[in-house]
Write a protein that holds these residues in place. Structure first.
Motif, PDB file in Angstrom:
ATOM      1  N   HIS A  65       0.824  -1.206   0.000  1.00 30.88           N
ATOM      2  CA  HIS A  65       0.000   0.000   0.000  1.00 30.88           C
ATOM      3  C   HIS A  65       0.864   1.264   0.000  1.00 30.88           C
ATOM      4  O   HIS A  65       0.465   2.291  -0.554  1.00 30.88           O
ATOM      5  CB  HIS A  65      -0.912   0.012   1.223  1.00 30.88           C
ATOM      6  N   ARG A  66       2.026   1.198   0.597  1.00 28.08           N
ATOM      7  CA  ARG A  66       2.915   2.355   0.613  1.00 28.08           C
ATOM      8  C   ARG A  66       3.552   2.612  -0.747  1.00 28.08           C
ATOM      9  O   ARG A  66       3.866   3.746  -1.096  1.00 28.08           O
ATOM     10  CB  ARG A  66       4.018   2.143   1.655  1.00 28.08           C
ATOM     11  N   GLN A  67       3.745   1.546  -1.515  1.00 23.95           N
ATOM     12  CA  GLN A  67       4.480   1.671  -2.771  1.00 23.95           C
ATOM     13  C   GLN A  67       3.569   1.762  -3.996  1.00 23.95           C
ATOM     14  O   GLN A  67       3.960   2.342  -5.013  1.00 23.95           O
ATOM     15  CB  GLN A  67       5.409   0.457  -2.942  1.00 23.95           C
ATOM     16  N   THR A  68       2.370   1.201  -3.922  1.00 20.65           N
ATOM     17  CA  THR A  68       1.502   1.122  -5.099  1.00 20.65           C
ATOM     18  C   THR A  68       0.826   2.469  -5.369  1.00 20.65           C
ATOM     19  O   THR A  68       0.169   3.034  -4.498  1.00 20.65           O
ATOM     20  CB  THR A  68       0.425   0.040  -4.900  1.00 20.65           C
ATOM     21  N   LYS A  69       0.983   2.948  -6.592  1.00 26.62           N
ATOM     22  CA  LYS A  69       0.383   4.217  -6.991  1.00 26.62           C
ATOM     23  C   LYS A  69      -0.990   3.966  -7.602  1.00 26.62           C
ATOM     24  O   LYS A  69      -1.202   2.975  -8.287  1.00 26.62           O
ATOM     25  CB  LYS A  69       1.286   4.937  -7.993  1.00 26.62           C
ATOM     26  N   VAL A  70      -1.914   4.884  -7.358  1.00 20.65           N
ATOM     27  CA  VAL A  70      -3.262   4.768  -7.911  1.00 20.65           C
ATOM     28  C   VAL A  70      -3.382   5.659  -9.142  1.00 20.65           C
ATOM     29  O   VAL A  70      -2.650   6.637  -9.289  1.00 20.65           O
ATOM     30  CB  VAL A  70      -4.331   5.173  -6.867  1.00 20.65           C
ATOM     31  N   ASN A  71      -4.305   5.286 -10.029  1.00 24.29           N
ATOM     32  CA  ASN A  71      -4.498   6.025 -11.272  1.00 24.29           C
ATOM     33  C   ASN A  71      -5.373   7.244 -11.003  1.00 24.29           C
ATOM     34  O   ASN A  71      -6.592   7.142 -10.953  1.00 24.29           O
ATOM     35  CB  ASN A  71      -5.127   5.102 -12.328  1.00 24.29           C
ATOM     36  N   PHE A  72      -4.727   8.406 -10.845  1.00 22.66           N
ATOM     37  CA  PHE A  72      -5.448   9.634 -10.521  1.00 22.66           C
ATOM     38  C   PHE A  72      -5.840  10.423 -11.760  1.00 22.66           C
ATOM     39  O   PHE A  72      -6.321  11.546 -11.659  1.00 22.66           O
ATOM     40  CB  PHE A  72      -4.574  10.507  -9.609  1.00 22.66           C
ATOM     41  N   ASN A  73      -5.614   9.853 -12.927  1.00 19.74           N
ATOM     42  CA  ASN A  73      -5.898  10.562 -14.167  1.00 19.74           C
ATOM     43  C   ASN A  73      -7.391  10.487 -14.473  1.00 19.74           C
ATOM     44  O   ASN A  73      -7.847   9.761 -15.354  1.00 19.74           O
ATOM     45  CB  ASN A  73      -5.082   9.952 -15.318  1.00 19.74           C
ATOM     46  N   VAL A  74      -8.192  11.271 -13.749  1.00 20.93           N
ATOM     47  CA  VAL A  74      -9.652  11.194 -13.868  1.00 20.93           C
ATOM     48  C   VAL A  74     -10.166  11.878 -15.130  1.00 20.93           C
ATOM     49  O   VAL A  74     -11.336  11.766 -15.485  1.00 20.93           O
ATOM     50  CB  VAL A  74     -10.345  11.830 -12.636  1.00 20.93           C
ATOM     51  N   ASP A  75      -9.289  12.594 -15.841  1.00 20.66           N
ATOM     52  CA  ASP A  75      -9.720  13.277 -17.063  1.00 20.66           C
ATOM     53  C   ASP A  75      -9.853  12.324 -18.245  1.00 20.66           C
ATOM     54  O   ASP A  75     -10.421  12.676 -19.267  1.00 20.66           O
ATOM     55  CB  ASP A  75      -8.723  14.389 -17.423  1.00 20.66           C
ATOM     56  N   SER A  76      -9.287  11.107 -18.114  1.00 19.71           N
ATOM     57  CA  SER A  76      -9.358  10.138 -19.201  1.00 19.71           C
ATOM     58  C   SER A  76     -10.313   9.013 -18.830  1.00 19.71           C
ATOM     59  O   SER A  76     -10.705   8.847 -17.683  1.00 19.71           O
ATOM     60  CB  SER A  76      -7.958   9.563 -19.489  1.00 19.71           C
ATOM     61  N   THR A  77     -10.665   8.228 -19.819  1.00 19.65           N
ATOM     62  CA  THR A  77     -11.581   7.108 -19.566  1.00 19.65           C
ATOM     63  C   THR A  77     -10.912   6.005 -18.768  1.00 19.65           C
ATOM     64  O   THR A  77     -11.587   5.183 -18.162  1.00 19.65           O
ATOM     65  CB  THR A  77     -12.077   6.524 -20.902  1.00 19.65           C
ATOM     66  N   SER A  78      -9.559   5.997 -18.763  1.00 16.73           N
ATOM     67  CA  SER A  78      -8.849   4.947 -18.027  1.00 16.73           C
ATOM     68  C   SER A  78      -8.739   5.253 -16.542  1.00 16.73           C
ATOM     69  O   SER A  78      -8.441   4.381 -15.744  1.00 16.73           O
ATOM     70  CB  SER A  78      -7.444   4.749 -18.614  1.00 16.73           C
ATOM     71  N   GLY A  79      -8.956   6.505 -16.164  1.00 16.32           N
ATOM     72  CA  GLY A  79      -8.833   6.890 -14.763  1.00 16.32           C
ATOM     73  C   GLY A  79     -10.056   6.500 -13.959  1.00 16.32           C
ATOM     74  O   GLY A  79     -11.155   6.321 -14.482  1.00 16.32           O
ATOM     75  N   ASN A  80      -9.870   6.376 -12.650  1.00 13.64           N
ATOM     76  CA  ASN A  80     -10.971   6.040 -11.749  1.00 13.64           C
ATOM     77  C   ASN A  80     -11.661   7.333 -11.314  1.00 13.64           C
ATOM     78  O   ASN A  80     -11.083   8.160 -10.601  1.00 13.64           O
ATOM     79  CB  ASN A  80     -10.420   5.287 -10.533  1.00 13.64           C
ATOM     80  N   GLN A  81     -12.907   7.521 -11.746  1.00 15.83           N
ATOM     81  CA  GLN A  81     -13.620   8.764 -11.477  1.00 15.83           C
ATOM     82  C   GLN A  81     -13.882   8.982  -9.984  1.00 15.83           C
ATOM     83  O   GLN A  81     -14.126  10.113  -9.559  1.00 15.83           O
ATOM     84  CB  GLN A  81     -14.958   8.762 -12.235  1.00 15.83           C
ATOM     85  N   PHE A  82     -13.792   7.919  -9.180  1.00 11.66           N
ATOM     86  CA  PHE A  82     -13.992   8.072  -7.737  1.00 11.66           C
ATOM     87  C   PHE A  82     -12.948   9.015  -7.145  1.00 11.66           C
ATOM     88  O   PHE A  82     -13.231   9.761  -6.201  1.00 11.66           O
ATOM     89  CB  PHE A  82     -13.908   6.701  -7.057  1.00 11.66           C
ATOM     90  N   TYR A  83     -11.735   9.019  -7.715  1.00  8.87           N
ATOM     91  CA  TYR A  83     -10.658   9.824  -7.161  1.00  8.87           C
ATOM     92  C   TYR A  83     -10.836  11.319  -7.411  1.00  8.87           C
ATOM     93  O   TYR A  83     -10.035  12.124  -6.944  1.00  8.87           O
ATOM     94  CB  TYR A  83      -9.310   9.361  -7.731  1.00  8.87           C
TER      95      TYR A  83
END
Length: 429
Positions: free
Chosen positions: A378-396
């Motif tokens: 959890h400390r090392q894994t980055k989350v996909n914060f690119n919410v402007d694209s369809t690949s990003g997770n809109q929850f973020y």
């Protein structure tokens, strides 16, 4: 300064040198291991682990030599779609090799990509296998296993400690003989068993060593790393998920939708084995090296399914009995783990937790699955914060502060720990 003090000082200097060398060896081994773990978690779902077999993605051995610009190769790995859209010739050429588009990895840093490329080169060329003492590509063996260096240093340290102790006692006895010859009166030494300093030092050392090993043993209680039970049917993940490239979610579809990955029913197995009645693949062996008759194992499946291969149309799926598989991965009852949250939302590859499953015949537990192991992830894994694209997770999109910090340059990425991944209630009821 006496001779004994010289000996003690040199003894501690030798110990410090040995531990420094051991630390450097462990550091370099960790670098190679990082590349392997990154490859397993990011690449192996589509690319073969031997780097030479064609799968969903092409074989990766020699990939660095195929790209003139290493920087462009890094760009391709991070976001191949962007590089293709820019019209870069090599990217357009590679995109035509396979109909399936490559996944993007914008979170990978240059050192991480270099570690993956190094692992690909060493694995594909056979250097890693040679380092383990297995035949290299040229048929020769490398007798050195660098993973054993820390153990070697430990043995040498004990030998030197014993030699230093002997020299100290020899020096003490020689000094006593010299004083007796010169007529000097030296006080009698205190016997070891009556010397409070020696006894206290020994007791403290034993307490520390005993406490270390006791704590280590207690911490590892109920952890089943490398646990590999014998199953009622010899089911080879190497044959199914590796050679035949059956997607993990075909059998473990619950991992996409729910908390548990679940064990497939007999009827799921029969979807294929109603027609595949004989095994014609590579030779199978158990972990002891005993040959396995694949066709006989399929016959065991038929017994559970109540299926007669001589009369397939008469089969009634409702009469199938569940197979008594032995559970391998067990978490404590107070721990909450959701497969869908990791596999679907977090895009975590199965190999991250289960290892090179496509290379396993009989499955064993790859990771220790401890709290520390999960927390480090959890400390090392980055989350996909690119919410402007369809690949990003809109929850973020609700994390406005992090988005502003990324735009202003205060942060370059967001990890699971930043969004509450280290909170106790996330994993404990």
């Amino acid at each position: 300064m006496t001779i004994s003090k010289h000996i003690i000082n040199r003894f501690f200097l030798i110990i410090l040198t040995l531990f420094t060398l051991s630390w450097f060896n462990t550091l370099f081994a960790q670098d190679a291991n990082d590349g392997k773990q990154l490859f397993i978690s990011k690449c192996q779902s589509c690319h073969s682990g031997d780097m030479k077999t064609d799968m969903t993605g092409p074989p990766l051995f020699g990939i660095e030599g195929q790209w003139e610009d290493k920087g462009k190769l890094h760009e391709w790995i991070r976001n191949n779609q962007k590089l293709i859209a820019s019209g870069y010739p090599k990217a357009v050429e590679v995109s035509k090799l396979k109909p399936t588009a490559m996944q993007t990895f914008p979170d990978l840093t240059d050192p991480q990509i270099d570690a993956i490329l190094k692992y690909i080169d060493e694995k594909g060329s056979g250097k890693l296998d040679a380092a383990k003492g297995t035949p290299a590509a040229g048929g020769e063996k490398s007798g050195e296993d660098t993973s054993q260096h820390p153990l070697l240093y430990g043995v040498i340290t004990l030998i030197l400690a014993l030699a230093a102790l002997i020299l100290i006692f020899v020096n003490k006895n020689l000094k006593k003989i010299s004083d007796d010859t010169e007529g000097k009166k030296t006080p009698d030494g205190i016997p070891f068993l009556q010397n409070k300093m020696y006894l206290a030092t020994t007791a403290i050392l034993l307490f520390i060593i005993g406490g270390y090993f006791t704590t280590k043993a207690m911490i590892n209680m109920n952890r089943q790393k490398n646990y590999e039970p014998r199953q009622p049917i010899f089911y080879s993940h190497k044959v199914h998920a590796g050679i035949n490239q059956i997607n993990c979610l075909y059998c473990h579809g619950n991992a996409w939708e729910s908390k548990t990955a679940a064990i497939p029913s007999v009827n799921v197995c029969m979807n294929c084995h109603k027609t595949i009645q004989k095994y014609n693949g590579p030779e199978l062996k158990d972990k002891q090296g005993n040959p396995i008759d694949g066709s006989a194992e399929i016959a065991k499946l038929y017994q559970y399914a109540g299926f007669d291969p001589q009369n397939p149309d008469a089969w009634d799926p409702n009469k199938a009995k569940p197979i008594d598989w032995v559970k391998i991965h067990n978490l404590p009852d107070h721990v909450y783990f959701n497969h869908s949250q990791h596999v679907r939302v977090g895009n975590v590859q199965c190999q991250t937790c289960h290892g090179e499953i496509t290379q396993m015949d009989e499955v064993h537990q790859f990771a220790e699955l401890s709290m520390g192991w999960c927390v480090n992830c959890h400390r090392q894994t980055k989350v996909n914060f690119n919410v402007d694209s369809t690949s990003g997770n809109q929850f973020y999109s609700i994390y406005e502060k992090f988005h502003n910090d990324i735009k202003s340059g205060k942060m370059d990425s967001v990890t699971v720990k930043d969004i509450g991944g280290l909170e106790c209630q996330k994993c404990h009821y």
